[in-house]
Motif scaffolding. Structure first.
Motif, PDB file in Angstrom:
ATOM      1  N   UNK A 167       0.848  -1.430  -0.536  1.00 52.56           N
ATOM      2  CA  UNK A 167      -0.283  -0.192  -0.219  1.00 52.56           C
ATOM      3  C   UNK A 167       0.584   0.929   0.382  1.00 52.56           C
ATOM      4  N   UNK A 168       1.853   1.292   0.682  1.00 52.94           N
ATOM      5  CA  UNK A 168       2.413   2.886   1.029  1.00 52.94           C
ATOM      6  C   UNK A 168       3.416   2.983  -0.323  1.00 52.94           C
ATOM      7  N   UNK A 169       4.290   1.157  -0.907  1.00 54.39           N
ATOM      8  CA  UNK A 169       5.055   2.174  -1.956  1.00 54.39           C
ATOM      9  C   UNK A 169       4.304   2.436  -3.382  1.00 54.39           C
ATOM     10  N   UNK A 170       2.722   1.745  -3.666  1.00 52.85           N
ATOM     11  CA  UNK A 170       2.005   2.026  -4.259  1.00 52.85           C
ATOM     12  C   UNK A 170       1.317   3.482  -4.329  1.00 52.85           C
ATOM     13  N   UNK A 171       0.594   3.881  -3.103  1.00 56.96           N
ATOM     14  CA  UNK A 171       0.740   5.224  -2.574  1.00 56.96           C
ATOM     15  C   UNK A 171       1.248   6.698  -2.935  1.00 56.96           C
ATOM     16  N   UNK A 266      -6.822  -9.087  -8.179  1.00 56.78           N
ATOM     17  CA  UNK A 266      -7.445  -7.982  -8.390  1.00 56.78           C
ATOM     18  C   UNK A 266      -5.833  -7.407 -10.400  1.00 56.78           C
ATOM     19  N   UNK A 267      -7.317  -6.447 -11.014  1.00 54.90           N
ATOM     20  CA  UNK A 267      -6.585  -6.405 -12.002  1.00 54.90           C
ATOM     21  C   UNK A 267      -5.703  -5.230 -11.518  1.00 54.90           C
ATOM     22  N   UNK A 268      -4.104  -6.379 -12.292  1.00 55.13           N
ATOM     23  CA  UNK A 268      -3.492  -4.881 -11.878  1.00 55.13           C
ATOM     24  C   UNK A 268      -2.828  -4.140 -13.197  1.00 55.13           C
ATOM     25  N   UNK A 269      -2.697  -2.684 -12.984  1.00 51.57           N
ATOM     26  CA  UNK A 269      -1.797  -2.019 -13.786  1.00 51.57           C
ATOM     27  C   UNK A 269      -0.098  -2.227 -13.845  1.00 51.57           C
ATOM     28  N   UNK A 270       0.866  -1.110 -14.415  1.00 51.86           N
ATOM     29  CA  UNK A 270       2.277  -2.222 -14.701  1.00 51.86           C
ATOM     30  C   UNK A 270       2.560  -1.132 -13.589  1.00 51.86           C
ATOM     31  N   UNK A 271       2.239  -0.138 -12.885  1.00 52.93           N
ATOM     32  CA  UNK A 271       2.755   0.943 -11.641  1.00 52.93           C
ATOM     33  C   UNK A 271       2.712   0.114 -10.639  1.00 52.93           C
ATOM     34  N   UNK A 272       1.625  -0.988 -10.101  1.00 49.96           N
ATOM     35  CA  UNK A 272       0.632  -1.220  -9.198  1.00 49.96           C
ATOM     36  C   UNK A 272       1.607  -2.681  -9.670  1.00 49.96           C
ATOM     37  N   UNK A 273       1.688  -3.599 -10.692  1.00 46.67           N
ATOM     38  CA  UNK A 273       3.033  -4.383 -10.287  1.00 46.67           C
ATOM     39  C   UNK A 273       4.215  -4.175 -10.349  1.00 46.67           C
ATOM     40  N   UNK A 274       4.523  -3.406 -10.336  1.00 45.47           N
ATOM     41  CA  UNK A 274       6.034  -3.136 -10.020  1.00 45.47           C
ATOM     42  C   UNK A 274       5.623  -2.492  -8.734  1.00 45.47           C
ATOM     43  N   UNK A 278       7.926  -5.001  -5.695  1.00 45.58           N
ATOM     44  CA  UNK A 278       9.209  -4.371  -4.968  1.00 45.58           C
ATOM     45  C   UNK A 278       9.172  -4.469  -3.531  1.00 45.58           C
ATOM     46  N   UNK A 279       7.185  -4.808  -3.239  1.00 37.37           N
ATOM     47  CA  UNK A 279       6.902  -4.673  -1.857  1.00 37.37           C
ATOM     48  C   UNK A 279       7.254  -5.707  -0.999  1.00 37.37           C
ATOM     49  N   UNK A 280       7.505  -6.726  -2.256  1.00 32.94           N
ATOM     50  CA  UNK A 280       7.426  -8.338  -1.740  1.00 32.94           C
ATOM     51  C   UNK A 280       8.788  -8.689  -1.846  1.00 32.94           C
ATOM     52  N   UNK A 281       9.320  -8.657  -2.898  1.00 26.91           N
ATOM     53  CA  UNK A 281      10.713  -8.666  -2.044  1.00 26.91           C
ATOM     54  C   UNK A 281      11.604  -7.870  -1.313  1.00 26.91           C
ATOM     55  N   UNK A 305      -2.305  -7.526  -2.683  1.00 29.66           N
ATOM     56  CA  UNK A 305      -4.116  -6.725  -2.074  1.00 29.66           C
ATOM     57  C   UNK A 305      -3.943  -5.273  -1.787  1.00 29.66           C
ATOM     58  N   UNK A 306      -2.211  -4.935  -0.765  1.00 30.69           N
ATOM     59  CA  UNK A 306      -2.138  -4.229  -0.425  1.00 30.69           C
ATOM     60  C   UNK A 306      -2.138  -2.794  -1.829  1.00 30.69           C
ATOM     61  N   UNK A 307      -1.411  -3.562  -2.546  1.00 31.19           N
ATOM     62  CA  UNK A 307      -1.488  -2.219  -3.588  1.00 31.19           C
ATOM     63  C   UNK A 307      -3.106  -1.996  -4.235  1.00 31.19           C
ATOM     64  N   UNK A 308      -3.792  -3.348  -4.204  1.00 35.91           N
ATOM     65  CA  UNK A 308      -5.296  -2.758  -5.445  1.00 35.91           C
ATOM     66  C   UNK A 308      -6.345  -1.320  -4.013  1.00 35.91           C
ATOM     67  N   UNK A 309      -5.772  -2.044  -2.470  1.00 35.22           N
ATOM     68  CA  UNK A 309      -6.095  -1.390  -1.817  1.00 35.22           C
ATOM     69  C   UNK A 309      -5.987  -0.330  -1.997  1.00 35.22           C
ATOM     70  N   UNK A 310      -5.346   0.607  -2.848  1.00 32.93           N
ATOM     71  CA  UNK A 310      -4.644   1.646  -3.121  1.00 32.93           C
ATOM     72  C   UNK A 310      -5.901   2.542  -3.321  1.00 32.93           C
TER      73      UNK A 310
END
Length: 350
Positions: A167-171, A266-274, A278-281, A305-310
């Motif tokens: 969530x933090x990285x995507x935000x 979650x349906x992701x865009x590229x910046x969300x996938x990145x 990054x968060x997982x690694x 899920x954190x990325x999708x919740x943004x």
């Protein structure tokens, strides 16, 4: 204890059980590369940064590097797994029980992969060796509580920290890049996501590869008549063997799992996938440094899920999440019971 390759080959010629242990361990590592490693590249494939086959081959290479490089730098995860249970003083029975634990992991993981559901090989392994230890010791006296606590830490770390970090990285990326031209942003994050997927694959190898190295190392100790690997150094040949097999397993594929993790949840865009990669690694690196065994599946999916919740919580398909969570919840008792029963049968037969 002699852990040279020449000694190991000589020992195998006189110990059929050690040969079986080796084959089963390598089989589990192969299955891990096949069923678990695709999580690392799921977002990269589903956002069309790389074709599935190209991403799988890249992941295979970085899984290999993750196992080999990280084990030489910090092998604390392997030590945690090796010291998690006590199989008793009869090393021959212990070797038989270890075989039962490995078979339970293969049975459980393959069954789950048939349905395209990501499994936690980490939890399968922990449950398997714990069930076998309970069987051989006749109770929970064979469980090392101090090391098992790290599993609980890892569960919380992979779920909570994965979600929060995602969530933090995507935000942060959303705020920093809000004025960037859309086409330019897609090109940039397309390349960045390939790097992120490579980092996830590297850390998957670093985490999961070490866990299975710890199991095989334990089998070598039993063959030597020792019931512990405390203070022993993992040989380079063992790191290479495990990393090669994991890389081969990853190269087989795992398209169903890629779809479950990267598209259905979650349906992701590229910046969300990145952001998710990054968060997982990051979470996997942190846990590896502190010797905490975590599930790469838990970590990656919670980051997604954190990325999708943004944007909004409704962006997450909670039906898919529920199915995954049920699979993980059943892993501990499922693998543990299979391992316990098989260990009892094997000890009676052999």
């Amino acid at each position: 204890m002699d852990v040279s390759l020449s000694y190991f080959l000589d020992a195998m010629s006189g110990s059929p059980v050690l040969v079986i242990t080796l084959l089963l361990t390598l089989g589990v590592i192969f299955v891990n590369g096949w069923t678990d490693a695709p999580n690392a590249i799921a977002t990269c494939v589903t956002t069309r940064c790389l074709p599935a086959r190209t991403a799988i081959m890249m992941s295979a290479a970085f899984n290999f590097l993750g196992v080999f490089v990280m084990t030489q730098i910090n092998s604390s995860v392997a030590s945690t797994i090796s010291n998690m249970v006590d199989f008793g003083s009869n090393t021959q029975e212990a070797l038989v029980a270890l075989c039962a634990a490995l078979i339970s992991i293969v049975v459980y993981s393959v069954a789950a992969s048939v349905f395209g559901i990501p499994t936690s090989e980490s939890h399968s392994l922990i449950a398997g060796i714990s069930g076998a230890a309970i069987a051989i010791q006749g109770g929970v006296g064979g469980i090392n509580g101090a090391e098992w606590v790290k599993v609980i830490y890892g569960l919380v770390l992979s779920l909570a920290l994965g979600f929060i970090t995602g969530w933090v990285i995507c935000r942060a990326i959303t705020v920093l890049c809000q004025n960037m031209e859309r086409r330019r942003a897609d090109r940039f994050f397309g390349g960045a996501q390939i790097v992120g997927a490579a980092a996830m694959s590297f850390m998957h190898g670093a985490q999961d590869g070490q866990k299975f190295i710890g199991v095989l190392f334990l089998g070598i100790a039993f063959c030597n008549g020792q019931n512990s690997v405390s203070g022993m150094e993992i040989p380079v040949w063992l790191m290479l063997l495990c990393s090669i097999v994991m890389g081969l397993g990853t190269s087989v594929g795992g398209e169903k799992i890629i779809k479950s993790v990267g598209m259905d949840m979650v349906k992701l865009e590229r910046y969300q996938g990145f952001s998710a990669d990054l968060a997982g690694a990051f979470c996997l690196l942190l846990s590896s440094v502190f010797g905490i065994p975590v599930s790469t599946t838990h970590t990656k999916t919670s980051a997604i899920m954190g990325v999708g919740a943004v944007k909004r919580l409704s962006a997450i398909n909670f039906n898919v999440v529920k199915d995954m969570m049920l699979t993980w919840i059943f892993t501990f008792p499922g693998c543990g019971i299979i391992s316990f029963v098989m260990a009892k049968i094997f000890m009676a037969v052999f």
